[in-house]
Design a protein around this motif. Structure first.
Motif, PDB file in Angstrom:
ATOM      1  N   TYR A  41       0.834  -1.198   0.000  1.00  0.00           N
ATOM      2  CA  TYR A  41       0.000   0.000   0.000  1.00  0.00           C
ATOM      3  C   TYR A  41       0.874   1.255   0.000  1.00  0.00           C
ATOM      4  CZ  TYR A  41      -3.997   2.965   1.181  1.00  0.00           C
ATOM      5  OH  TYR A  41      -4.981   3.930   1.154  1.00  0.00           O
ATOM      6  N   LEU A  42       1.967   1.231   0.763  1.00  0.00           N
ATOM      7  CA  LEU A  42       2.879   2.375   0.825  1.00  0.00           C
ATOM      8  C   LEU A  42       3.463   2.686  -0.551  1.00  0.00           C
ATOM      9  CD1 LEU A  42       4.546   4.480   2.401  1.00  0.00           C
ATOM     10  CD2 LEU A  42       6.241   2.685   2.777  1.00  0.00           C
ATOM     11  N   VAL A  43       3.910   1.671  -1.268  1.00  0.00           N
ATOM     12  CA  VAL A  43       4.469   1.882  -2.606  1.00  0.00           C
ATOM     13  C   VAL A  43       3.404   2.475  -3.530  1.00  0.00           C
ATOM     14  CG1 VAL A  43       5.407   0.713  -4.654  1.00  0.00           C
ATOM     15  CG2 VAL A  43       6.261   0.135  -2.369  1.00  0.00           C
ATOM     16  N   LYS A  44       2.195   1.931  -3.457  1.00  0.00           N
ATOM     17  CA  LYS A  44       1.092   2.445  -4.281  1.00  0.00           C
ATOM     18  C   LYS A  44       0.786   3.897  -3.912  1.00  0.00           C
ATOM     19  CE  LYS A  44      -3.749   1.665  -5.317  1.00  0.00           C
ATOM     20  NZ  LYS A  44      -4.938   1.641  -4.514  1.00  0.00           N
ATOM     21  N   TYR A  45       0.736   4.189  -2.628  1.00  0.00           N
ATOM     22  CA  TYR A  45       0.434   5.541  -2.152  1.00  0.00           C
ATOM     23  C   TYR A  45       1.509   6.536  -2.598  1.00  0.00           C
ATOM     24  CZ  TYR A  45      -0.642   9.333   1.092  1.00  0.00           C
ATOM     25  OH  TYR A  45      -0.951  10.559   1.628  1.00  0.00           O
ATOM     26  N   LEU A  46       2.781   6.165  -2.433  1.00  0.00           N
ATOM     27  CA  LEU A  46       3.870   7.040  -2.868  1.00  0.00           C
ATOM     28  C   LEU A  46       3.816   7.275  -4.376  1.00  0.00           C
ATOM     29  CD1 LEU A  46       6.878   5.711  -0.757  1.00  0.00           C
ATOM     30  CD2 LEU A  46       5.745   7.932  -0.550  1.00  0.00           C
ATOM     31  N   SER A  47       3.502   6.236  -5.125  1.00  0.00           N
ATOM     32  CA  SER A  47       3.380   6.343  -6.567  1.00  0.00           C
ATOM     33  C   SER A  47       2.322   7.380  -6.947  1.00  0.00           C
ATOM     34  CB  SER A  47       3.028   4.983  -7.159  1.00  0.00           C
ATOM     35  OG  SER A  47       2.651   5.088  -8.494  1.00  0.00           O
ATOM     36  N   GLU A  48       1.191   7.331  -6.265  1.00  0.00           N
ATOM     37  CA  GLU A  48       0.112   8.280  -6.545  1.00  0.00           C
ATOM     38  C   GLU A  48       0.489   9.696  -6.125  1.00  0.00           C
ATOM     39  OE1 GLU A  48      -3.242   6.605  -4.512  1.00  0.00           O
ATOM     40  OE2 GLU A  48      -3.413   4.947  -5.940  1.00  0.00           O
ATOM     41  N   LYS A  49       1.051   9.845  -4.930  1.00  0.00           N
ATOM     42  CA  LYS A  49       1.413  11.174  -4.419  1.00  0.00           C
ATOM     43  C   LYS A  49       2.529  11.807  -5.242  1.00  0.00           C
ATOM     44  CE  LYS A  49      -0.318  12.877  -1.066  1.00  0.00           C
ATOM     45  NZ  LYS A  49      -1.487  13.760  -1.050  1.00  0.00           N
ATOM     46  N   PHE A  50       3.533  11.010  -5.614  1.00  0.00           N
ATOM     47  CA  PHE A  50       4.674  11.529  -6.366  1.00  0.00           C
ATOM     48  C   PHE A  50       4.398  11.569  -7.869  1.00  0.00           C
ATOM     49  CE2 PHE A  50       8.100  10.057  -3.082  1.00  0.00           C
ATOM     50  CZ  PHE A  50       7.584  10.945  -2.154  1.00  0.00           C
ATOM     51  N   GLN A  51       3.287  10.964  -8.289  1.00  0.00           N
ATOM     52  CA  GLN A  51       2.888  10.880  -9.694  1.00  0.00           C
ATOM     53  C   GLN A  51       3.986  10.240 -10.556  1.00  0.00           C
ATOM     54  OE1 GLN A  51       1.584  14.810 -10.801  1.00  0.00           O
ATOM     55  NE2 GLN A  51      -0.229  14.685  -9.508  1.00  0.00           N
ATOM     56  N   ILE A  52       4.457   9.094 -10.068  1.00  0.00           N
ATOM     57  CA  ILE A  52       5.436   8.294 -10.806  1.00  0.00           C
ATOM     58  C   ILE A  52       4.993   6.835 -10.778  1.00  0.00           C
ATOM     59  CG2 ILE A  52       7.388   9.858 -10.387  1.00  0.00           C
ATOM     60  CD1 ILE A  52       8.319   7.959  -8.165  1.00  0.00           C
ATOM     61  N   SER A  53       5.597   6.016 -11.599  1.00  0.00           N
ATOM     62  CA  SER A  53       5.265   4.595 -11.670  1.00  0.00           C
ATOM     63  C   SER A  53       5.691   3.860 -10.393  1.00  0.00           C
ATOM     64  CB  SER A  53       5.980   3.980 -12.869  1.00  0.00           C
ATOM     65  OG  SER A  53       5.911   2.580 -12.828  1.00  0.00           O
ATOM     66  N   LYS A  54       4.884   2.870 -10.001  1.00  0.00           N
ATOM     67  CA  LYS A  54       5.239   2.030  -8.852  1.00  0.00           C
ATOM     68  C   LYS A  54       6.551   1.305  -9.089  1.00  0.00           C
ATOM     69  CE  LYS A  54       1.438  -0.363  -8.648  1.00  0.00           C
ATOM     70  NZ  LYS A  54       0.415  -1.324  -8.220  1.00  0.00           N
ATOM     71  N   ALA A  55       6.880   1.020 -10.337  1.00  0.00           N
ATOM     72  CA  ALA A  55       8.108   0.299 -10.670  1.00  0.00           C
ATOM     73  C   ALA A  55       9.363   1.102 -10.300  1.00  0.00           C
ATOM     74  CB  ALA A  55       8.130  -0.038 -12.154  1.00  0.00           C
ATOM     75  N   LEU A  56       9.223   2.414 -10.132  1.00  0.00           N
ATOM     76  CA  LEU A  56      10.363   3.270  -9.779  1.00  0.00           C
ATOM     77  C   LEU A  56      10.621   3.323  -8.275  1.00  0.00           C
ATOM     78  CD1 LEU A  56       9.688   6.286 -12.178  1.00  0.00           C
ATOM     79  CD2 LEU A  56      11.271   4.378 -12.511  1.00  0.00           C
ATOM     80  N   ILE A  57       9.717   2.725  -7.485  1.00  0.00           N
ATOM     81  CA  ILE A  57       9.801   2.809  -6.022  1.00  0.00           C
ATOM     82  C   ILE A  57      10.082   1.426  -5.445  1.00  0.00           C
ATOM     83  CG2 ILE A  57       8.535   3.414  -3.920  1.00  0.00           C
ATOM     84  CD1 ILE A  57       6.800   5.257  -5.723  1.00  0.00           C
ATOM     85  N   GLN A  58      11.061   1.360  -4.549  1.00  0.00           N
ATOM     86  CA  GLN A  58      11.421   0.082  -3.933  1.00  0.00           C
ATOM     87  C   GLN A  58      11.728   0.302  -2.453  1.00  0.00           C
ATOM     88  OE1 GLN A  58      15.262  -1.332  -5.086  1.00  0.00           O
ATOM     89  NE2 GLN A  58      14.871  -3.405  -4.377  1.00  0.00           N
ATOM     90  N   ILE A  59      11.168  -0.553  -1.597  1.00  0.00           N
ATOM     91  CA  ILE A  59      11.523  -0.527  -0.179  1.00  0.00           C
ATOM     92  C   ILE A  59      12.848  -1.275  -0.060  1.00  0.00           C
ATOM     93  CG2 ILE A  59      10.894  -1.226   2.149  1.00  0.00           C
ATOM     94  CD1 ILE A  59       7.959  -0.962   1.298  1.00  0.00           C
ATOM     95  N   HIS A  60      13.905  -0.522   0.211  1.00  0.00           N
ATOM     96  CA  HIS A  60      15.247  -1.096   0.267  1.00  0.00           C
ATOM     97  C   HIS A  60      15.524  -1.742   1.619  1.00  0.00           C
ATOM     98  CE1 HIS A  60      19.477  -1.587  -0.572  1.00  0.00           C
ATOM     99  NE2 HIS A  60      19.783  -0.929   0.523  1.00  0.00           N
ATOM    100  N   LYS A  61      15.105  -1.086   2.697  1.00  0.00           N
ATOM    101  CA  LYS A  61      15.338  -1.568   4.054  1.00  0.00           C
ATOM    102  C   LYS A  61      14.147  -1.221   4.930  1.00  0.00           C
ATOM    103  CE  LYS A  61      19.950  -1.980   5.859  1.00  0.00           C
ATOM    104  NZ  LYS A  61      21.133  -1.337   6.334  1.00  0.00           N
ATOM    105  N   GLY A  62      13.868  -2.073   5.903  1.00  0.00           N
ATOM    106  CA  GLY A  62      12.824  -1.778   6.866  1.00  0.00           C
ATOM    107  C   GLY A  62      11.472  -2.364   6.530  1.00  0.00           C
ATOM    108  N   ALA A  63      11.447  -3.463   5.811  1.00  0.00           N
ATOM    109  CA  ALA A  63      10.178  -4.083   5.416  1.00  0.00           C
ATOM    110  C   ALA A  63       9.305  -4.426   6.620  1.00  0.00           C
ATOM    111  CB  ALA A  63      10.428  -5.326   4.579  1.00  0.00           C
ATOM    112  N   THR A  64       9.925  -4.721   7.771  1.00  0.00           N
ATOM    113  CA  THR A  64       9.147  -5.064   8.963  1.00  0.00           C
ATOM    114  C   THR A  64       9.234  -3.975  10.028  1.00  0.00           C
ATOM    115  OG1 THR A  64      11.017  -6.278   9.902  1.00  0.00           O
ATOM    116  CG2 THR A  64       9.434  -7.542   8.574  1.00  0.00           C
ATOM    117  N   SER A  65       9.707  -2.809   9.644  1.00  0.00           N
ATOM    118  CA  SER A  65       9.891  -1.706  10.585  1.00  0.00           C
ATOM    119  C   SER A  65       9.035  -0.514  10.166  1.00  0.00           C
ATOM    120  CB  SER A  65      11.372  -1.298  10.595  1.00  0.00           C
ATOM    121  OG  SER A  65      11.564  -0.122  11.326  1.00  0.00           O
TER     122      SER A  65
END
Length: 89
Positions: A41-65
């Motif tokens: 949901y965070l990746v989708k939300y950032l994609s919408e807010k930043f108006q960029i593709s979800k493919a450009l966004i990656q959670i690098h660290k902190g998947a459980t934090s």
């Protein structure tokens, strides 16, 4: 590639993106932190807010934090422009 640190509060009543004066980003999202639902949901939300593709966004660290390091595959000028647009809203 831009690397940013985001504080995430899952399970909130509403979605909200907050940018502090020092460009610290905090995000409240409705999704619950169950089975990676909040991360997706965070990746989708950032994609919408930043108006960029979800493919450009990656959670690098902190998947459980709640504190997550996000990689965004754009240049600094594009990111600065996005932040300015979001701050002016």
């Amino acid at each position: 590639m831009i690397k940013i640190l985001i504080k995430v509060k899952p399970g909130s009543g509403k979605d909200e993106l907050i940018i502090d004066a020092d460009n610290t980003i905090s995000i409240k999202i409705k999704a619950k932190p169950i089975d990676g639902e909040a991360n997706d949901y965070l990746v989708k939300y950032l994609s919408e807010k930043f108006q960029i593709s979800k493919a450009l966004i990656q959670i690098h660290k902190g998947a459980t934090s709640r504190l997550k390091r996000i990689n965004i595959n754009i240049d600094q000028a594009q990111f600065d422009e996005i932040l300015q647009k979001l701050k002016s809203k």
